[in-house]
Write a protein that holds these residues in place. Structure first.
Motif, short mmCIF file in Angstrom:
data_model
loop_
_atom_site.label_atom_id
_atom_site.label_comp_id
_atom_site.label_asym_id
_atom_site.label_seq_id
_atom_site.Cartn_x
_atom_site.Cartn_y
_atom_site.Cartn_z
N PHE A 54 -11.45 12.29 -5.75
CA PHE A 54 -12.12 13.20 -4.81
C PHE A 54 -12.42 12.50 -3.49
CE2 PHE A 54 -16.15 15.03 -3.18
CZ PHE A 54 -15.72 16.32 -2.93
N VAL A 55 -12.82 11.22 -3.59
CA VAL A 55 -13.11 10.42 -2.41
C VAL A 55 -11.84 10.20 -1.57
CG1 VAL A 55 -13.74 8.09 -1.67
CG2 VAL A 55 -15.15 9.28 -3.35
N GLU A 56 -10.74 9.84 -2.25
CA GLU A 56 -9.47 9.61 -1.55
C GLU A 56 -9.01 10.87 -0.81
OE1 GLU A 56 -6.52 8.37 -4.29
OE2 GLU A 56 -7.64 6.63 -5.02
N ILE A 57 -9.13 11.99 -1.48
CA ILE A 57 -8.67 13.26 -0.90
C ILE A 57 -9.49 13.59 0.34
CG2 ILE A 57 -8.57 15.75 -1.33
CD1 ILE A 57 -8.07 14.94 -4.33
N ALA A 58 -10.80 13.39 0.27
CA ALA A 58 -11.66 13.69 1.41
C ALA A 58 -11.30 12.83 2.62
CB ALA A 58 -13.13 13.49 1.03
N HIS A 59 -11.09 11.53 2.39
CA HIS A 59 -10.75 10.62 3.49
C HIS A 59 -9.40 10.99 4.09
CE1 HIS A 59 -10.34 7.16 6.00
NE2 HIS A 59 -9.33 6.66 5.28
N ALA A 60 -8.44 11.29 3.21
CA ALA A 60 -7.11 11.64 3.69
C ALA A 60 -7.18 12.88 4.57
CB ALA A 60 -6.16 11.87 2.51
N TYR A 61 -7.93 13.88 4.14
CA TYR A 61 -8.04 15.10 4.94
C TYR A 61 -8.77 14.85 6.25
CZ TYR A 61 -9.46 19.69 6.52
OH TYR A 61 -9.67 20.80 7.30
N GLU A 62 -9.83 14.04 6.19
CA GLU A 62 -10.63 13.76 7.39
C GLU A 62 -9.78 13.11 8.47
OE1 GLU A 62 -12.98 11.30 10.05
OE2 GLU A 62 -12.07 10.43 8.23
N VAL A 63 -8.84 12.25 8.07
CA VAL A 63 -7.97 11.57 9.03
C VAL A 63 -6.81 12.46 9.47
CG1 VAL A 63 -6.36 9.65 9.35
CG2 VAL A 63 -8.56 9.26 8.22
N LEU A 64 -6.10 13.04 8.50
CA LEU A 64 -4.87 13.76 8.83
C LEU A 64 -5.11 15.11 9.49
CD1 LEU A 64 -2.71 12.99 5.65
CD2 LEU A 64 -2.80 11.77 7.84
N SER A 65 -6.31 15.67 9.33
CA SER A 65 -6.61 16.94 9.99
C SER A 65 -7.04 16.75 11.44
CB SER A 65 -7.73 17.68 9.23
OG SER A 65 -8.93 16.93 9.24
N ASP A 66 -7.28 15.49 11.83
CA ASP A 66 -7.62 15.17 13.22
C ASP A 66 -6.35 14.70 13.92
OD1 ASP A 66 -8.37 13.26 15.47
OD2 ASP A 66 -10.36 14.01 14.95
N GLU A 67 -5.92 15.44 14.91
CA GLU A 67 -4.63 15.16 15.57
C GLU A 67 -4.56 13.73 16.10
OE1 GLU A 67 -1.85 16.91 19.24
OE2 GLU A 67 -3.67 17.98 18.58
N ASN A 68 -5.62 13.25 16.74
CA ASN A 68 -5.62 11.91 17.32
C ASN A 68 -5.59 10.84 16.23
OD1 ASN A 68 -5.78 10.04 19.52
ND2 ASN A 68 -7.94 9.71 19.01
N LYS A 69 -6.44 10.99 15.21
CA LYS A 69 -6.48 10.00 14.12
C LYS A 69 -5.15 9.97 13.36
CE LYS A 69 -11.46 10.03 13.20
NZ LYS A 69 -12.52 10.30 12.20
N ARG A 70 -4.56 11.14 13.17
CA ARG A 70 -3.30 11.19 12.45
C ARG A 70 -2.21 10.45 13.23
NH1 ARG A 70 0.13 16.59 10.48
NH2 ARG A 70 1.81 15.43 9.45
N ARG A 71 -2.18 10.64 14.54
CA ARG A 71 -1.17 9.96 15.35
C ARG A 71 -1.33 8.45 15.25
NH1 ARG A 71 -2.21 12.38 19.56
NH2 ARG A 71 -3.55 10.85 20.60
N ILE A 72 -2.56 7.96 15.31
CA ILE A 72 -2.81 6.51 15.21
C ILE A 72 -2.43 6.01 13.82
CG2 ILE A 72 -4.61 4.75 15.21
CD1 ILE A 72 -6.09 6.48 17.28
#
Length: 371
Positions: A63-81
């Motif tokens: 559950f923790v991994e999924i939350a972090h993955a979504y928090e990063v990949l749903s943010d366009e800038n963070k995902r690009r980095i």
């Protein structure tokens, strides 16, 4: 809700677990996943592994991994980095100390608070009747289909506004969502009534500039591909539930999509009743009188040998054990019932008529007038 101690442990483990995680794999996605794919994956997996629902070992970490993955990949800038430099790049971007969002805050923000409808109103379920061929219900199959539904607008995240700056507190109600009015009943006595604010519809906020993508509707129509797995022997009327796949709205938690499976009504041929199969076989007079040996092609293509010695009466039913429908969720099969239909010739030639007469009546048939 989670005990405070468990909550604290999960929060401490959050950074440790996520550090070595491939964020796309955590959401079971490829790197080319769209924003809609990311939202859909988080929605499905976060519900599946939420600690309030899943008590299996390792579910909390997942559950923790999924939350972090979504928090990063749903943010366009963070995902690009992340795509360019990985987790190290994110840490460098944030000054060497990567900030991890609370996984429960991520979940609450996505679903509007609560889990399983405890704090959020649940949307309606959608029920679809799915007709499946009897052959597919016998062997099992995977059927691809699509569902049209409403999903939260990716641009405004369901706010309906062009930007956060375009959401203002309602002046009519002061942000309370209600209006209070007083009415004099008689001198010195007043009645106070409360009603929903008609300016903001009870939301407490008004939108001054609508989202250009959804025109302020907060949701957009989306055609979602799905796959329905038909298990061998699945009974008529069996319901397959796709949790949380109903229409989305910022005002409720999405309901379920319920697929009610039924076998297609086909003229003639195979019929089914629970685990039993029925087949009507047509034979001629010669086969009915002298016996027969025939081959019947079953629903999955294998051959069933039909044979009967002696006379077969019209309407006779033969039972073949173990050749019916698979027993759903178990081993073994039901029975196959063969009903025999005897077809008489449309016309008889004189020679055939004579031979039949002699066979049935012997020499006494000679000299009888033909009917």
């Amino acid at each position: 809700m989670l005990p405070t101690s468990l909550f604290a442990v999960l929060f401490v483990l959050f950074g440790l677990v996520c550090a070595a995680t491939d964020l796309y794999k955590a959401l079971e996605l490829s790197r080319g996943a769209s924003e809609q794919d990311i939202r859909k994956a988080y929605k499905r997996l976060s519900r599946k592994y939420h600690p309030d629902k899943n008590k299996d070992p390792g579910a909390e970490e997942k559950f923790v991994e999924i939350a972090h993955a979504y928090e990063v990949l749903s943010d366009e800038n963070k995902r690009r980095i992340y795509d360019q430099f990985g987790e190290d790049g994110l840490r460098a971007h944030e000054g060497g100390h990567q900030q991890y969002a609370n996984p429960f805050d991520v979940f609450s923000s996505f679903f509007g608070g609560g889990f399983g409808g405890q704090q959020t109103r649940r949307g309606p379920n959608s029920i679809f009747e799915v007709e499946v061929s009897l052959a597919d219900m016998y062997t099992g199959a995977s059927l691809d289909f699509t569902i049209k539904k409403n999903v939260l607008c990716d641009y405004c995240r369901g706010s309906g506004a062009a930007s956060d700056r375009d959401i203002h507190t309602c002046r009519a109600c002061g942000g309370t969502g209600v209006k209070i009015s007083k009415q004099q009943i008689f001198p010195g006595m007043f009645a106070q009534t409360q009603s929903t604010c008609n300016e903001c519809g009870g939301r407490g906020t008004v939108i001054v500039k609508k989202c250009p993508h959804c025109s302020g509707q907060k949701v957009v129509e989306y055609t979602q591909p799905n796959t329905l797995d038909i298990q061998p022997g699945m009974p008529d009327g069996h319901e397959v539930v796709l949790e949380g796949e109903g229409d989305e709205s910022p005002d409720w938690e999405a309901g379920d999509v319920i697929l009610r499976v039924r076998s297609k009504q086909e003229q003639g041929g195979w019929r089914r009743k629970e685990t039993s199969l029925y087949w009507r076989e047509t034979i001629g007079v010669d086969e009915a009188l002298l016996g027969f040996k025939l081959n019947l092609t079953h629903l999955d293509g294998h051959i069933v040998e039909l044979h009967h010695k002696g006379v077969t009466q019209p309407g006779y039913v033969q039972v073949i054990e173990g050749e019916g429908m698979p027993v759903f969720g178990q081993s073994g099969h039901g029975n196959l019932y063969i009903e025999y239909n005897v077809v008489l010739p449309v016309d008889l030639g004189s020679d055939m008529r004579k031979k039949l007469g002699e066979a049935f009546y012997g020499s006494a048939y000679h000299g009888r007038d033909e009917l």
